[in-house]
Write an enzyme that holds these catalytic residues in place. Structure first.
Site, PDB file in Angstrom:
ATOM      1  N   SER A   1      -3.079  -0.081  10.081  1.00 33.44           N
ATOM      2  CA  SER A   1      -3.794  -1.217   9.498  1.00 33.44           C
ATOM      3  C   SER A   1      -3.160  -1.608   8.174  1.00 33.44           C
ATOM      4  O   SER A   1      -2.534  -0.793   7.498  1.00 33.44           O
ATOM      5  CB  SER A   1      -5.268  -0.877   9.326  1.00 33.44           C
ATOM      6  OG  SER A   1      -5.552  -0.618   7.977  1.00 33.44           O
ATOM      7  N   LYS A   2      -3.359  -2.875   7.837  1.00 31.83           N
ATOM      8  CA  LYS A   2      -2.777  -3.423   6.617  1.00 31.83           C
ATOM      9  C   LYS A   2      -3.230  -2.645   5.391  1.00 31.83           C
ATOM     10  O   LYS A   2      -2.548  -2.585   4.395  1.00 31.83           O
ATOM     11  CB  LYS A   2      -3.208  -4.883   6.459  1.00 31.83           C
ATOM     12  CG  LYS A   2      -2.281  -5.832   7.164  1.00 31.83           C
ATOM     13  CD  LYS A   2      -2.696  -7.256   6.865  1.00 31.83           C
ATOM     14  CE  LYS A   2      -2.496  -8.081   8.109  1.00 31.83           C
ATOM     15  NZ  LYS A   2      -3.492  -9.066   8.373  1.00 31.83           N
ATOM     16  N   ARG A   3      -4.429  -2.052   5.498  1.00 32.46           N
ATOM     17  CA  ARG A   3      -4.957  -1.350   4.331  1.00 32.46           C
ATOM     18  C   ARG A   3      -4.169  -0.078   4.024  1.00 32.46           C
ATOM     19  O   ARG A   3      -4.048   0.304   2.877  1.00 32.46           O
ATOM     20  CB  ARG A   3      -6.440  -1.020   4.536  1.00 32.46           C
ATOM     21  CG  ARG A   3      -7.340  -2.099   3.945  1.00 32.46           C
ATOM     22  CD  ARG A   3      -8.780  -1.879   4.313  1.00 32.46           C
ATOM     23  NE  ARG A   3      -8.973  -2.106   5.741  1.00 32.46           N
ATOM     24  CZ  ARG A   3      -9.509  -1.225   6.570  1.00 32.46           C
ATOM     25  NH1 ARG A   3      -9.886  -0.062   6.126  1.00 32.46           N
ATOM     26  NH2 ARG A   3      -9.648  -1.511   7.843  1.00 32.46           N
TER      27      ARG A   3
ATOM     28  N   SER B   1      -0.922   0.692   5.400  1.00 29.15           N
ATOM     29  CA  SER B   1       0.545   0.602   5.393  1.00 29.15           C
ATOM     30  C   SER B   1       0.972  -0.849   5.574  1.00 29.15           C
ATOM     31  O   SER B   1       0.175  -1.697   5.925  1.00 29.15           O
ATOM     32  CB  SER B   1       1.127   1.443   6.526  1.00 29.15           C
ATOM     33  OG  SER B   1       0.643   0.956   7.753  1.00 29.15           O
TER      34      SER B   1
END
Ligand code: GLU
Length: 506
Positions: free
Chosen positions: A264-266, A268
């Site tokens: 997830s963007k959070r 990586s």
């Protein structure tokens, strides 16, 4: 004599929906069918699934095409980069331009009775699903409009009564297919109900467009993410109803982070563009991605694209989730950076130096780089990059590693010059000693090394000479060695920096 049935030429496809940044995991969904096609001298097709007009954007499609291009994943049929043209005999390759084709097949299915108009309202469908759930059955559409008289259908259509087109799913039947990675998968049609094929003749939905295109484009192997497993039996039923034979299917496992959760963007970076901007090389990403769920079954870890093509096989794809370990990617990137010539590496680092305002513009032909305040020859930058050629993991790191080479004055605290228990006066004496040696010698790397080490070796602790000198030259806690840096900076700048350090201590 009976002619031997000719094996179908292998045709694979990558069918992305351009609804966001090109996710690094998506590269694998492109890479595996690409490798399989190349390995078998087949054809690799790029199909843009942009029927969701609200979420699909041209800019995402452009990013996708550029990303694949950058990675060297080239397609034989599909859209042409920076153009509205196509290559290949099955164009158009954007679903938004294939409405007529879908319409033709929808009409055929309505005529054959494999599809029918349904006039149930959303509320009615919902109420029915709730009821089915309450009695413990699959919440699917059970076909209230299945057998409406022809006249009623025509009347409703004429009146403009809202409708959708549903598939007449065979009742209580099993659909099975042999997934090339997972083996036999069997699903009962009771779990599907009569699903919607299209909102109307001009608005076909995903399972229908995908199934039609796979047969229209003569795809022999559908290799895609496991999130599509529930769609496969539906697509098979559609294909069979249209009178075609379905392709073979292979579903790739999920890619998880080292925390075993979905990337997830959070936690990586997820988009390919971010990796590119950070200075990851396409050959490293490619090598890394190939091992997400595949391995050759040997110790070999370094793979070029051609080697991947040679060794790839679907049998060696694993069923379990693949783990995305960025440390492995960094290691591979470092490996490919070390493999580059200094000449190439320097040129690839230059955009980062420009972006960081360390150099302004370059005229590579003249081997000249114009620095913010003065001119720097490209050869000098090569020397700076060489300091870190062995250690660099990403191109972007070059900025903070060599920025000190460009600066007129370094910004660091006098405290940093101190090695162990040295007093201020001892540091000043040590720096003066270095200055004296450097001033006297004929300036080259060999002499720097020899004379300074000779002096350092006389001391009980070599750091007493080398640490203050290294900090004076780099202004950093960590850097390449003082002799290497001195050589890169040149005699004049080296002496100037030693003097500036002494001034800090007074
Ligand atoms: N367009 C679908 C997606 O992006 C893929 C369809 C397929 O591979 O069959 O998820």
């Amino acid at each position: 004599m009976i002619a031997k049935k000719e094996e179908k030429r292998i045709r694979t496809r990558f069918a992305p929906s351009p609804t966001g940044h090109l996710h690094i995991g998506t590269i694998r969904t492109a890479l595996f069918p690409f490798l399989f096609a190349r390995k078998n001298k087949g054809t690799f097709i790029l199909r843009i699934e942009d029927t969701d007009l609200e979420r699909s954007k041209k800019e995402w499609e452009d990013e996708l095409l550029m990303g694949l291009n950058w990675m060297g994943i080239n397609w034989d049929e599909g859209p042409v980069v920076n153009s509205l043209d196509y290559i290949g005999g099955h164009s158009p390759y954007r679903q938004s331009e294939r409405t007529k084709i879908y319409r033709k097949y929808l009409e055929q299915m309505l005529k054959d009775g494999h599809a029918y108009y349904c006039f149930c309202s959303k509320e009615e469908v919902e109420a029915q699903k709730q009821y089915l759930m309450s009695i413990g059955e699959s919440p699917v559409y059970r076909g209230a409009c299945r057998d409406l008289p022809k006249e009623t259908v025509e009347k409703y259509l004429k009146e403009g009564k809202p409708s959708v087109i549903r598939f007449r799913t065979p009742v209580d039947t099993k659909v099975s297919f042999n997934d090339l990675i997972r083996g036999e998968i069997e699903v009962s049609t009771e779990t599907m109900g009569d699903f919607v094929l299209a909102k109307d003749l001009d608005t076909a939905l995903f399972n229908f467009t995908c199934a039609v295109d796979d047969v229209e484009m003569e795809i022999t192997h559908v290799i895609r993410g496991e999130d599509h497993i529930p769609n496969t039996p539906k697509q098979i039923l559609i294909i069979r109803a249209l009178g075609f034979e379905e392709p073979k299917y292979a579903h790739l496992s999920l890619i998880l982070g080292t925390d075993k959760k979905k990337l997830s963007k959070r936690t990586s970076k997820t988009s390919l563009i971010d990796y590119k901007d950070d200075g990851y090389l396409p050959e490293a990403i490619l090598n890394f991605i190939a091992f997400l769920g595949w391995n050759p079954g040997t110790e070999k870890e370094i793979y070029s694209l051609n080697e991947l093509i040679a060794d790839f096989s679907i049998e060696k794809i694993q069923k379990s989730a693949a783990i995305f370990n960025v440390d492995k990617l960094d290691w591979l990137n470092g490996f490919y950076i070390r493999k580059k010539s200094l000449y190439d590496l320097t040129r690839e680092c230059i955009p980062y130096l420009i972006k960081a305002n360390l150099i302004k513009e370059i005229a590579v032909e003249k081997y000249l780089v114009v620095e913010t305040n003065e001119e720097t020859h490209l050869e000098e930058i090569e020397k700076m990059v060489a300091l870190y050629h062995e250690r660099l993991k990403k191109l972007s790191e070059i900025v903070e590693l060599i920025d000190f080479c460009f600066l007129k004055e370094l910004d660091y605290s006098a405290e940093l010059l101190k090695w162990k228990e040295m007093s201020n006066q001892e540091i000043i004496d040590s720096l003066n000693k270095s200055k004296e040696i450097i001033t006297a010698l004929e300036f080259n790397q060999e002499n720097l090394e020899k004379e300074l080490m000779e002096e350092a070796n006389k001391l009980t602790n070599r750091g007493n000479l080398l640490w203050p000198l290294r900090v004076a030259l780099s202004g950093k806690n960590n850097s390449a060695g003082p002799m290497e840096i001195a050589f890169v900076l040149g005699k004049e700048k080296t002496i100037m920096r030693i003097e500036q350090a002494i001034k800090k201590l007074k």
